[in-house]
Design an enzyme around this catalytic site. Structure first.
Site, PDB file in Angstrom:
ATOM      1  CG  LEU A  83      -8.143   1.352  -2.623  1.00 31.20           C
ATOM      2  CD1 LEU A  83      -9.251   2.182  -3.209  1.00 31.20           C
ATOM      3  CD2 LEU A  83      -7.878   1.745  -1.197  1.00 31.20           C
ATOM      4  N   PRO A  84      -7.466  -2.744  -0.975  1.00 32.85           N
ATOM      5  CG  PRO A  84      -6.734  -2.775   1.265  1.00 32.85           C
ATOM      6  CD  PRO A  84      -6.670  -1.968  -0.003  1.00 32.85           C
ATOM      7  CB  CYS A  85     -12.357  -3.149  -2.059  1.00 29.29           C
ATOM      8  SG  CYS A  85     -11.396  -3.258  -3.525  1.00 29.29           S
ATOM      9  CG  HIS A  86      -9.827  -8.262   0.131  1.00 25.03           C
ATOM     10  ND1 HIS A  86      -8.886  -7.597  -0.645  1.00 25.03           N
ATOM     11  CD2 HIS A  86      -9.166  -8.739   1.212  1.00 25.03           C
ATOM     12  CE1 HIS A  86      -7.711  -7.701  -0.032  1.00 25.03           C
ATOM     13  NE2 HIS A  86      -7.846  -8.374   1.089  1.00 25.03           N
ATOM     14  NE  ARG A  87      -6.627  -6.680   4.227  1.00 23.43           N
ATOM     15  CZ  ARG A  87      -5.415  -6.197   3.990  1.00 23.43           C
ATOM     16  NH1 ARG A  87      -5.181  -4.923   4.090  1.00 23.43           N
ATOM     17  NH2 ARG A  87      -4.461  -7.003   3.654  1.00 23.43           N
TER      18      ARG A  87
END
Length: 118
Positions: free
Chosen positions: A53-57
């Site tokens: 998951l692009p949790c950095h977004r």
DNA sequence: AACGTGACTTATT
DNA sequence: GAATAAGCCACGT
């Protein structure tokens, strides 16, 4: 229906975040149907952050990278966002006015009320 | 079943 | 405006 259905929704929403944009936990929670489960959203990411998951977004309401701690490398999260064209202010917060994106659609989010703005 | 924790948010002091 | 308190939901022990 799994009990982790909430996680699945968060997963789907986060995966839909376009590149170069960021969203907030509250927005995700609201999209999942639970407006007040912002904490659970972050908690959910922690449980599936290894799923790609692009949790950095995902940032908090102020645009601060609160999740960078659990992300793994604190610097990595910032680098990823910068790499996507996201800019930060002096407070290490994403410029929400430009990069804030809502999972559902650009519909109302603030209820038309003035935000506290700390 | 109950208490505690947590990558949050809002309201009150 | 900044700091503190409470609220919220789901999971772990």
């Amino acid at each position: 229906m799994k009990k982790t259905d909430f996680f699945d929704r968060v997963y789907k929403v986060v995966a839909k975040i376009p590149k170069g944009k960021v969203t907030t936990y509250g927005a995700i929670a609201e999209t999942c149907g639970i407006k007040s489960a912002a904490r659970t959203v972050g908690w959910a990411l922690n449980g599936m952050h290894e799923n790609g998951l692009p949790c950095h977004r995902v940032v908090n309401r102020r645009g601060a990278l609160t999740g960078k701690i659990h992300f793994g490398d604190v610097n990595l999260m910032e680098e990823l966002l910068r790499s996507e064209g996201v800019e930060f202010d002096e407070n290490e917060c994403v410029i929400m006015d430009k990069y804030f994106w809502i999972p559902a659609k650009s519909v109302k989010i603030r209820k038309g009320k003035k935000r506290k703005q700390n």
